[in-house]
Design a protein around this motif. Structure first.
Motif, PDB file in Angstrom:
ATOM      1  N   PRO A  44     -20.999 -14.901  37.718  1.00  0.00           N
ATOM      2  CA  PRO A  44     -19.953 -13.883  37.855  1.00  0.00           C
ATOM      3  C   PRO A  44     -18.647 -14.241  37.152  1.00  0.00           C
ATOM      4  O   PRO A  44     -17.913 -13.370  36.752  1.00  0.00           O
ATOM      5  CB  PRO A  44     -19.752 -13.768  39.364  1.00  0.00           C
ATOM      6  N   ILE A 101      -6.777 -35.390  23.484  1.00  0.00           N
ATOM      7  CA  ILE A 101      -6.403 -35.256  22.073  1.00  0.00           C
ATOM      8  C   ILE A 101      -5.215 -34.331  21.919  1.00  0.00           C
ATOM      9  O   ILE A 101      -4.296 -34.597  21.134  1.00  0.00           O
ATOM     10  CB  ILE A 101      -7.608 -34.752  21.251  1.00  0.00           C
ATOM     11  N   PHE A 102      -5.200 -33.236  22.694  1.00  0.00           N
ATOM     12  CA  PHE A 102      -4.058 -32.326  22.605  1.00  0.00           C
ATOM     13  C   PHE A 102      -2.769 -33.002  23.027  1.00  0.00           C
ATOM     14  O   PHE A 102      -1.707 -32.806  22.418  1.00  0.00           O
ATOM     15  CB  PHE A 102      -4.290 -31.082  23.465  1.00  0.00           C
ATOM     16  N   PRO A 133     -17.536 -17.141  34.297  1.00  0.00           N
ATOM     17  CA  PRO A 133     -17.741 -18.381  33.534  1.00  0.00           C
ATOM     18  C   PRO A 133     -16.508 -19.266  33.501  1.00  0.00           C
ATOM     19  O   PRO A 133     -16.572 -20.409  33.074  1.00  0.00           O
ATOM     20  CB  PRO A 133     -18.063 -17.886  32.120  1.00  0.00           C
ATOM     21  N   ASN A 134     -15.382 -18.725  33.982  1.00  0.00           N
ATOM     22  CA  ASN A 134     -14.140 -19.482  33.958  1.00  0.00           C
ATOM     23  C   ASN A 134     -14.190 -20.712  34.849  1.00  0.00           C
ATOM     24  O   ASN A 134     -13.377 -21.611  34.710  1.00  0.00           O
ATOM     25  CB  ASN A 134     -13.008 -18.570  34.448  1.00  0.00           C
ATOM     26  N   TYR A 162     -16.531 -23.917  32.712  1.00  0.00           N
ATOM     27  CA  TYR A 162     -16.462 -24.406  31.341  1.00  0.00           C
ATOM     28  C   TYR A 162     -15.823 -25.779  31.269  1.00  0.00           C
ATOM     29  O   TYR A 162     -16.012 -26.518  30.312  1.00  0.00           O
ATOM     30  CB  TYR A 162     -15.715 -23.412  30.442  1.00  0.00           C
ATOM     31  N   SER A 221     -17.967 -28.822  30.537  1.00  0.00           N
ATOM     32  CA  SER A 221     -18.702 -28.949  29.279  1.00  0.00           C
ATOM     33  C   SER A 221     -18.396 -30.269  28.600  1.00  0.00           C
ATOM     34  O   SER A 221     -17.391 -30.916  28.864  1.00  0.00           O
ATOM     35  CB  SER A 221     -18.351 -27.816  28.321  1.00  0.00           C
ATOM     36  N   ARG A 222     -19.263 -30.576  27.665  1.00  0.00           N
ATOM     37  CA  ARG A 222     -19.199 -31.841  26.976  1.00  0.00           C
ATOM     38  C   ARG A 222     -17.957 -31.960  26.124  1.00  0.00           C
ATOM     39  O   ARG A 222     -17.668 -31.092  25.318  1.00  0.00           O
ATOM     40  CB  ARG A 222     -20.400 -31.840  26.023  1.00  0.00           C
ATOM     41  N   GLY A 223     -17.219 -33.039  26.274  1.00  0.00           N
ATOM     42  CA  GLY A 223     -16.126 -33.301  25.337  1.00  0.00           C
ATOM     43  C   GLY A 223     -14.818 -32.628  25.663  1.00  0.00           C
ATOM     44  O   GLY A 223     -13.857 -32.772  24.918  1.00  0.00           O
ATOM     45  N   ILE A 224     -14.759 -31.914  26.798  1.00  0.00           N
ATOM     46  CA  ILE A 224     -13.529 -31.177  27.048  1.00  0.00           C
ATOM     47  C   ILE A 224     -12.437 -32.096  27.579  1.00  0.00           C
ATOM     48  O   ILE A 224     -11.242 -31.870  27.313  1.00  0.00           O
ATOM     49  CB  ILE A 224     -13.789 -29.964  27.965  1.00  0.00           C
ATOM     50  N   ALA A 239      -8.896 -14.228  34.923  1.00  0.00           N
ATOM     51  CA  ALA A 239      -9.597 -14.740  33.759  1.00  0.00           C
ATOM     52  C   ALA A 239      -9.186 -13.922  32.540  1.00  0.00           C
ATOM     53  O   ALA A 239      -8.828 -12.761  32.678  1.00  0.00           O
ATOM     54  CB  ALA A 239     -11.104 -14.622  33.978  1.00  0.00           C
ATOM     55  N   MET A 284     -11.969 -35.159  26.603  1.00  0.00           N
ATOM     56  CA  MET A 284     -11.455 -35.818  25.410  1.00  0.00           C
ATOM     57  C   MET A 284     -10.545 -34.872  24.633  1.00  0.00           C
ATOM     58  O   MET A 284      -9.523 -35.284  24.099  1.00  0.00           O
ATOM     59  CB  MET A 284     -12.634 -36.275  24.538  1.00  0.00           C
ATOM     60  N   THR A 285     -10.928 -33.593  24.578  1.00  0.00           N
ATOM     61  CA  THR A 285     -10.097 -32.610  23.866  1.00  0.00           C
ATOM     62  C   THR A 285      -8.730 -32.489  24.517  1.00  0.00           C
ATOM     63  O   THR A 285      -7.711 -32.408  23.831  1.00  0.00           O
ATOM     64  CB  THR A 285     -10.778 -31.235  23.870  1.00  0.00           C
TER      65      THR A 285
END
Lengths: 558, 159
Positions: free
Chosen positions: B15, B33-34, B17-18, B21, B24-27, B75, B29-30
């Motif tokens: 119902p 990075i930001f 997806p917010n 997420y 998820s892979r690598g988020i 969302a 690290m992102t």
């Protein structure tokens, strides 16, 4: 080869995932900035706004809810809702649109583009304007008219419907069947007739929203298990039986496991033999939604039950739709006599909705007859099934060799090719259309955020030349967009799948007209043993004389 | 004026997806990075000291994550949950409101680490410390505590 070895879902490469997130964040930042400029008058505001007199009312929608539509989807919306002007067969013609203002509006210059159609669920190629199906539909319109004007239970029961139900039951291998005019409603409105409060539904996490809605409407307790994870199903089954209902700890009245045959977003196939074994062990019921697999999988086209060689009587509720493989609309539920009799009395869709219109019913009946070899040119059903199977394997093998990431099972006619980055979604859609290939691309939120993909739907209407041309276009576009992310070698099963193999397979069907085969009106050879996990591509019923000829022909040709 | 409907794609069983997420892979690290990119941009301004650069990083980070996690509600697309998440901030939607998940612990730790680095690089200067600590507690720590789940002080940001 077991199902696991023929299926793969290569995970997103790490750096690609990070770049994808950075892409979405940039889009969000620019979106906020542009929204700010639009709301404060620095930029022309083309968004639908409420009229001035309702400014102080509670807003109907949040502005934020349309953020994605306004700032991401709108920019690239020429990739979706493309109007077509011909029948969506193997190729179609699209009406060209140009957007002078970045997606806010469209202009129609009046030209058309002819493109290869990979977007329609046309698995057996029944989306055609001539042929026995179209003739039957026209004849039915002349006899019965277009609409029916009544639910089945009142005055809307045509003899066409009864004939269609008998055909479906015979095709699927069940005792009886009942049809409904809408595939979504078949799931959503019939589950409440079968189960209710005090029951438990075990639903796969990737189930279609019609199944989710149906499960919610029942009022039963819903437990979601990880996709295709049999250990998880077993654990949840055991929990349901041991612990019973919440709070009262009473046992559940019924436990229903709901799965799909082929999942259209992933291209994966359910683990049917294990599920049947589980349901027998724990005395649960199994509901199988074969929307994308009926007609498209299995050596005789009878779906995943046929593919795994299982007994259709082991699956309690066999559900399917006519939309995908049969070029019609509507759905069916097949099962035991008792089940279907109950649904005739209790189904919400059957009692309150109008029944299937006559031309659609005629189209579907004729399609089934063609598949069983009783209508159309002789051997046409077998030819279509074989063409789909060959197309699927040849297309998938070619894509694996290109180096793109392809999800799903070897025989699933739905082929997702991963794109990952938001900018590339639109680029792929547009570049392929420029070169004459019409595809469907999907991104977040319809897919997980780092798994945006292009989805190809194979069809028996596609010829091998079309597939070669499409693979060439995809090769060009994925080289241009740097989409060849796969780090694994092509899977083992792609080894022998070449154009020569494909042509040899198709010639095999042309050459021999099987006198006793299932595609020529005979019975489907039923395996007397318990169904195994191995697909029956090398197992044949030795008593079938026609299959013996087949094997001899293969031995002679090789 | 144009009429457009977004495809929330093919029929989805999720119902909203917010809420998922962030797994998820690598988020993670992102996210880091930001922060690093923002820090390098601030560091490259020529006439401010290192301590001030770190304090600015800390403040900007707390402010932007506050806006992202605790101010914007609902969302950015129309979810299928019939408006249940329309009044929830992103923090309250993460992981469907379950507390003490790995994501939530991570999102609590990162501002704290940035704060510690900022106090270190500003050599424990009093003004910097007070500014950083205030922004950390008010903007980053307090809204993430379970006791403030769905609490709106003085009715601010309620609807």
């Amino acid at each position: 080869m077991s199902v696991e070895h023929e299926e793969q879902f290569e995970p997103t490469p790490y750096v690609v995932a990070i770049i994808t997130y950075i892409g979405y964040v940039m889009l969000a930042v620019f979106g906020h900035m542009r929204d700010f400029l639009r709301n404060h008058g620095f930029e022309k505001n083309l968004i639908a706004t409420e009229p001035a007199r309702t400014k102080d009312f509670v807003p109907l929608y949040q502005n934020f809810e349309s953020f994605y539509t306004r700032n991401l989807y709108r920019r690239i919306r020429d990739c979706w809702n493309r109007p077509i002007r011909t029948c969506p067969g193997a190729e179609f013609e699209l009406i060209d649109r140009k957007s002078p203002d970045h997606g806010w509006s469209f202009e129609y210059p009046g030209t058309h583009t002819r493109a290869i159609n990979f977007g329609s669920y046309n698995y057996l190629g029944f989306a055609e304007t001539d042929g026995p199906c179209a003739d039957a539909a026209a004849a039915a319109t002349e006899t019965f008219g277009c609409g029916v004007g009544s639910p089945r239970a009142e005055a809307g029961n045509l003899d066409l419907h009864t004939r269609l139900e008998a055909t479906v039951a015979e095709f699927v291998g069940a005792e009886d069947a009942i049809i409904f005019p809408m595939g979504f409603a078949t799931n959503a409105l019939n589950m409440p007739a079968l189960i209710g409060k005090g029951c438990c539904v075990l639903s796969d996490e990737l189930n279609h929203s019609s199944l989710v809605l149906g499960a919610r409407l029942t009022g039963a307790k819903i437990k979601v298990f990880r996709h295709n994870d049999i250990a998880d199903v077993e654990a949840k089954l055991r929990d349901a039986i041991v612990y019973g209902q919440d709070r009262t700890r009473r046992p559940f009245k019924k436990i229903l496991i709901v799965v799909e045959g082929v999942y259209s977003m992933e291209g994966s196939v359910t683990r049917l033999p294990e599920l049947i074994a589980l349901k027998k062990k724990y005395k649960a019921y199994l509901y199988l939604d074969e929307a994308h697999s009926i007609g498209a999988m299995g050596p005789h086209g009878r779906g995943v039950v046929d593919y795994f060689g299982c007994d259709p009587r082991d699956v309690d509720v066999l559900m399917g739709t006519f939309t995908k493989s049969f070029g019609g609309a509507g759905g069916y539920i097949a099962g035991s006599q008792h089940l279907v009799a109950l649904l005739r009395q209790r189904s919400h869709s059957g009692l309150y909705g109008a029944s299937l219109p006559a031309p659609v019913a005629a189209q579907v009946v004729t399609a089934f007859q063609m598949l069983m070899g009783r209508a159309g040119p002789p051997g046409e059903g077998a030819r279509r099934l074989k063409q789909l199977e060959v197309n699927t394997q040849y297309f998938r093998a070619s894509l694996h060799r290109l180096g793109v990431i392809v999800y799903g099972h070897r025989t699933s006619p739905v082929v997702p090719v991963m794109i990952f980055m938001p900018g590339k979604i639109a680029a792929f859609g547009r570049e392929t259309l420029k070169r004459g290939l019409g595809t469907v691309v999907v991104g977040y939120p319809a897919t997980p955020i780092i798994e945006s993909r292009a989805r190809f739907c194979l069809s028996a209407a596609h010829s091998l030349d079309i597939i070669d041309r499409s693979v060439q276009i995809i090769d060009e576009v994925t080289s241009l967009l740097l989409m060849k992310y796969s780090r694994r070698p092509p899977p083992a099963w792609t080894a022998g799948i070449t154009r020569e193999w494909a042509e040899a397979q198709l010639k095999l069907v042309d050459q021999q007209r099987r006198p006793h085969g299932a595609a020529n009106g005979g019975p489907v050879p039923r395996r007397p043993v318990e169904c195994r996990g191995d697909p029956p591509d090398k197992v044949a019923d030795e008593n079938d004389a026609a299959v013996k000829d087949n094997l001899a022909a293969v031995a002679a040709a090789s | 004026q144009s009429k457009q409907a977004m495809q929330v794609g093919t029929a989805h069983s999720d119902p909203n997806p917010n809420h998922i997420y962030f797994n998820s892979r690598g988020i993670w690290m992102t996210y880091i990075i930001f922060i690093l990119i923002a820090h390098f941009i601030i560091l490259s301004i020529p006439f401010i000291s290192v301590g001030l650069a770190w304090t600015l990083t800390c403040q900007v980070h707390n402010f932007i994550t506050y806006l992202w996690l605790h101010w914007e509600k609902g969302a950015p697309f129309e979810p299928l949950d019939q408006g249940e998440s329309r009044t929830l901030t992103h923090w309250e939607q993460l992981d469907d409101g379950v507390q003490f998940t790995a994501n939530k612990k991570f999102l609590l730790v990162v501002p704290t680490v940035v704060f510690l680095l900022a106090t270190f690089y500003s050599r424990y200067d009093q003004i910097h410390f007070i500014a950083n600590a205030l922004s950390l507690v008010v903007l980053s720590i307090a809204p993430k505590l379970p006791m403030f789940y769905r609490v709106r002080l003085f009715g601010i940001n309620k609807w």
